[in-house]
Design a protein around this motif. Structure first.
Motif, PDB file in Angstrom:
ATOM      1  N   GLY A  47      20.712  -0.385  55.969  1.00 56.61           N
ATOM      2  CA  GLY A  47      19.805   0.349  55.102  1.00 56.61           C
ATOM      3  C   GLY A  47      19.608   1.784  55.556  1.00 56.61           C
ATOM      4  O   GLY A  47      20.244   2.273  56.491  1.00 56.61           O
ATOM      5  N   VAL A  48      18.666   2.460  54.889  1.00 59.98           N
ATOM      6  CA  VAL A  48      18.400   3.862  55.195  1.00 59.98           C
ATOM      7  C   VAL A  48      17.643   4.003  56.509  1.00 59.98           C
ATOM      8  O   VAL A  48      17.993   4.779  57.371  1.00 59.98           O
ATOM      9  CB  VAL A  48      17.594   4.501  54.041  1.00 59.98           C
ATOM     10  CG1 VAL A  48      17.293   5.966  54.344  1.00 59.98           C
ATOM     11  CG2 VAL A  48      18.360   4.386  52.733  1.00 59.98           C
ATOM     12  N   MET A  49      16.574   3.219  56.675  1.00 59.72           N
ATOM     13  CA  MET A  49      15.734   3.312  57.864  1.00 59.72           C
ATOM     14  C   MET A  49      15.426   1.911  58.387  1.00 59.72           C
ATOM     15  O   MET A  49      14.874   1.082  57.665  1.00 59.72           O
ATOM     16  CB  MET A  49      14.433   4.054  57.540  1.00 59.72           C
ATOM     17  CG  MET A  49      13.550   4.327  58.750  1.00 59.72           C
ATOM     18  SD  MET A  49      12.083   5.296  58.331  1.00 59.72           S
ATOM     19  CE  MET A  49      12.874   6.831  57.854  1.00 59.72           C
ATOM     20  N   LEU A  99      20.137  -8.141  51.258  1.00 58.87           N
ATOM     21  CA  LEU A  99      20.478  -8.983  52.407  1.00 58.87           C
ATOM     22  C   LEU A  99      19.232  -9.453  53.156  1.00 58.87           C
ATOM     23  O   LEU A  99      19.271 -10.486  53.829  1.00 58.87           O
ATOM     24  CB  LEU A  99      21.415  -8.215  53.351  1.00 58.87           C
ATOM     25  CG  LEU A  99      22.128  -9.029  54.435  1.00 58.87           C
ATOM     26  CD1 LEU A  99      23.001 -10.099  53.803  1.00 58.87           C
ATOM     27  CD2 LEU A  99      22.959  -8.121  55.326  1.00 58.87           C
ATOM     28  N   ASP A 100      18.134  -8.707  53.040  1.00 51.11           N
ATOM     29  CA  ASP A 100      16.895  -9.112  53.707  1.00 51.11           C
ATOM     30  C   ASP A 100      16.396 -10.454  53.187  1.00 51.11           C
ATOM     31  O   ASP A 100      15.773 -11.225  53.931  1.00 51.11           O
ATOM     32  CB  ASP A 100      15.814  -8.048  53.508  1.00 51.11           C
ATOM     33  CG  ASP A 100      16.119  -6.770  54.280  1.00 51.11           C
ATOM     34  OD1 ASP A 100      17.091  -6.777  55.063  1.00 51.11           O
ATOM     35  OD2 ASP A 100      15.405  -5.775  54.092  1.00 51.11           O
ATOM     36  N   TRP A 106      16.789 -17.709  55.705  1.00 52.61           N
ATOM     37  CA  TRP A 106      17.391 -18.262  56.924  1.00 52.61           C
ATOM     38  C   TRP A 106      16.295 -18.641  57.924  1.00 52.61           C
ATOM     39  O   TRP A 106      16.309 -19.738  58.494  1.00 52.61           O
ATOM     40  CB  TRP A 106      18.351 -17.236  57.512  1.00 52.61           C
ATOM     41  CG  TRP A 106      19.127 -17.704  58.702  1.00 52.61           C
ATOM     42  CD1 TRP A 106      19.186 -18.973  59.204  1.00 52.61           C
ATOM     43  CD2 TRP A 106      19.954 -16.901  59.555  1.00 52.61           C
ATOM     44  NE1 TRP A 106      20.004 -19.008  60.305  1.00 52.61           N
ATOM     45  CE2 TRP A 106      20.486 -17.768  60.538  1.00 52.61           C
ATOM     46  CE3 TRP A 106      20.308 -15.565  59.563  1.00 52.61           C
ATOM     47  CZ2 TRP A 106      21.335 -17.304  61.530  1.00 52.61           C
ATOM     48  CZ3 TRP A 106      21.156 -15.094  60.551  1.00 52.61           C
ATOM     49  CH2 TRP A 106      21.668 -15.965  61.524  1.00 52.61           C
ATOM     50  N   SER A 107      15.340 -17.746  58.127  1.00 50.86           N
ATOM     51  CA  SER A 107      14.242 -18.026  59.064  1.00 50.86           C
ATOM     52  C   SER A 107      13.423 -19.231  58.615  1.00 50.86           C
ATOM     53  O   SER A 107      13.079 -20.107  59.421  1.00 50.86           O
ATOM     54  CB  SER A 107      13.337 -16.794  59.185  1.00 50.86           C
ATOM     55  OG  SER A 107      14.037 -15.689  59.686  1.00 50.86           O
ATOM     56  N   ILE A 108      13.101 -19.283  57.324  1.00 52.34           N
ATOM     57  CA  ILE A 108      12.320 -20.407  56.804  1.00 52.34           C
ATOM     58  C   ILE A 108      13.087 -21.718  56.941  1.00 52.34           C
ATOM     59  O   ILE A 108      12.539 -22.751  57.353  1.00 52.34           O
ATOM     60  CB  ILE A 108      11.942 -20.154  55.337  1.00 52.34           C
ATOM     61  CG1 ILE A 108      11.002 -18.943  55.238  1.00 52.34           C
ATOM     62  CG2 ILE A 108      11.288 -21.379  54.718  1.00 52.34           C
ATOM     63  CD1 ILE A 108      10.726 -18.502  53.822  1.00 52.34           C
ATOM     64  N   ALA A 109      14.390 -21.685  56.598  1.00 48.10           N
ATOM     65  CA  ALA A 109      15.209 -22.897  56.666  1.00 48.10           C
ATOM     66  C   ALA A 109      15.320 -23.413  58.097  1.00 48.10           C
ATOM     67  O   ALA A 109      15.237 -24.629  58.341  1.00 48.10           O
ATOM     68  CB  ALA A 109      16.597 -22.614  56.097  1.00 48.10           C
ATOM     69  N   PHE A 136      31.382 -10.271  58.067  1.00 49.30           N
ATOM     70  CA  PHE A 136      31.522  -9.722  56.723  1.00 49.30           C
ATOM     71  C   PHE A 136      30.647  -8.499  56.476  1.00 49.30           C
ATOM     72  O   PHE A 136      31.067  -7.571  55.777  1.00 49.30           O
ATOM     73  CB  PHE A 136      31.211 -10.802  55.686  1.00 49.30           C
ATOM     74  CG  PHE A 136      32.306 -11.808  55.514  1.00 49.30           C
ATOM     75  CD1 PHE A 136      33.357 -11.575  54.645  1.00 49.30           C
ATOM     76  CD2 PHE A 136      32.295 -12.987  56.241  1.00 49.30           C
ATOM     77  CE1 PHE A 136      34.378 -12.498  54.502  1.00 49.30           C
ATOM     78  CE2 PHE A 136      33.313 -13.918  56.104  1.00 49.30           C
ATOM     79  CZ  PHE A 136      34.358 -13.675  55.227  1.00 49.30           C
ATOM     80  N   VAL A 137      29.443  -8.469  57.035  1.00 52.26           N
ATOM     81  CA  VAL A 137      28.567  -7.323  56.795  1.00 52.26           C
ATOM     82  C   VAL A 137      29.057  -6.089  57.531  1.00 52.26           C
ATOM     83  O   VAL A 137      29.004  -4.973  56.999  1.00 52.26           O
ATOM     84  CB  VAL A 137      27.116  -7.654  57.208  1.00 52.26           C
ATOM     85  CG1 VAL A 137      26.225  -6.422  57.039  1.00 52.26           C
ATOM     86  CG2 VAL A 137      26.574  -8.797  56.361  1.00 52.26           C
ATOM     87  N   ASN A 138      29.567  -6.266  58.753  1.00 51.57           N
ATOM     88  CA  ASN A 138      30.039  -5.129  59.547  1.00 51.57           C
ATOM     89  C   ASN A 138      31.492  -4.769  59.274  1.00 51.57           C
ATOM     90  O   ASN A 138      32.040  -3.884  59.932  1.00 51.57           O
ATOM     91  CB  ASN A 138      29.869  -5.424  61.041  1.00 51.57           C
ATOM     92  CG  ASN A 138      28.415  -5.448  61.453  1.00 51.57           C
ATOM     93  OD1 ASN A 138      27.592  -4.776  60.847  1.00 51.57           O
ATOM     94  ND2 ASN A 138      28.092  -6.226  62.472  1.00 51.57           N
TER      95      ASN A 138
END
Length: 223
Positions: A47-49, A99-100, A106-109, A136-138
């Motif tokens: 993201g930006v920041m 993606l967030d 993921w955290s909840i699961a 895949f993201v990188n």
């Protein structure tokens, strides 16, 4: 009625419904996997920041979900009340990056699976998901879209700009065009052939071109 009946409370009867050992193991594993999710998020953020508070939220959300599910699985009546309580909660914070959402789920699961006692599924599943996201993201690609903003003086310089870009980039599409007296602004989406952006310098030197700006584009922001 005896003295014990006076102080008898159904609230105190639930103290031993979840053992201290189970709580300790579940929360330690939740913290470890939450930390792993946080590190993957930090490595894959584009993201930006970067927001460190969101990363800490992922750890906290994993542990909180674990606590909730431990309580729910130990008492059926409590589970019904928990569903009603959580149904009135409203979150107003907007999710800026798609993606967030994946990291939140993921955290909840992980918290749910850990509290249910499926420790291998939580650990192995988190490792696999983390590796896939890191790959895949990188993954870098020269076909990432860019937006180039060009200020032209007249139609002739506009034609020269389009002809020049067609020969320099892999793909060039006009997204918008603003015309004022003595000025034409072109916003074009381009796909680079390689990492070389020196063509922007040459583009700015074309007769009639007053400025040329190249920015990366991901569909949500430019920067």
């Amino acid at each position: 009625m005896t003295f014990n009946d006076i102080f008898k409370s159904s609230f105190l009867e639930n103290i031993n419904s979840v053992s201290i050992l189970d709580m300790a193991i579940a929360l330690l594993l939740a913290f470890g996997l939450g930390l792993f999710i946080f590190l993957v998020y930090k490595k894959t953020y584009q993201g930006v920041m970067y927001s460190s508070s969101f990363g800490v939220t992922l750890i906290a959300l994993t542990m909180i979900t674990t606590v909730i599910i431990l309580a729910v699985t130990s008492n059926v009546v409590l589970s019904l009340g928990m569903v009603g309580a959580l149904s009135i909660v409203r979150f107003r914070t907007a999710i800026k990056e798609p993606l967030d959402i994946a990291f939140l789920f993921w955290s909840i699961a992980v918290g749910i699976v850990l509290a249910a006692g499926m420790i291998p599924l939580a650990v192995i599943g988190s490792v696999i998901i983390g590796v896939i996201l890191l790959i895949f993201v990188n993954r870098k690609s020269h076909c990432n879209p860019y937006i180039i903003v060009v200020q032209c003086a007249d139609h002739n310089s506009e034609t020269k700009v389009k002809d020049f870009l067609t020969g320099q980039v892999q793909r060039c599409v006009v997204k918008s065009k603003s015309v004022q007296r003595g000025s034409i602004e072109l916003n074009m989406e381009i796909r680079l052939k390689d990492d070389n952006t020196d063509f922007v310098n040459t583009l700015s030197e074309i007769a009639g071109v007053t400025s040329a700006v190249l920015v990366s584009y991901n569909g949500e922001y430019m920067g």
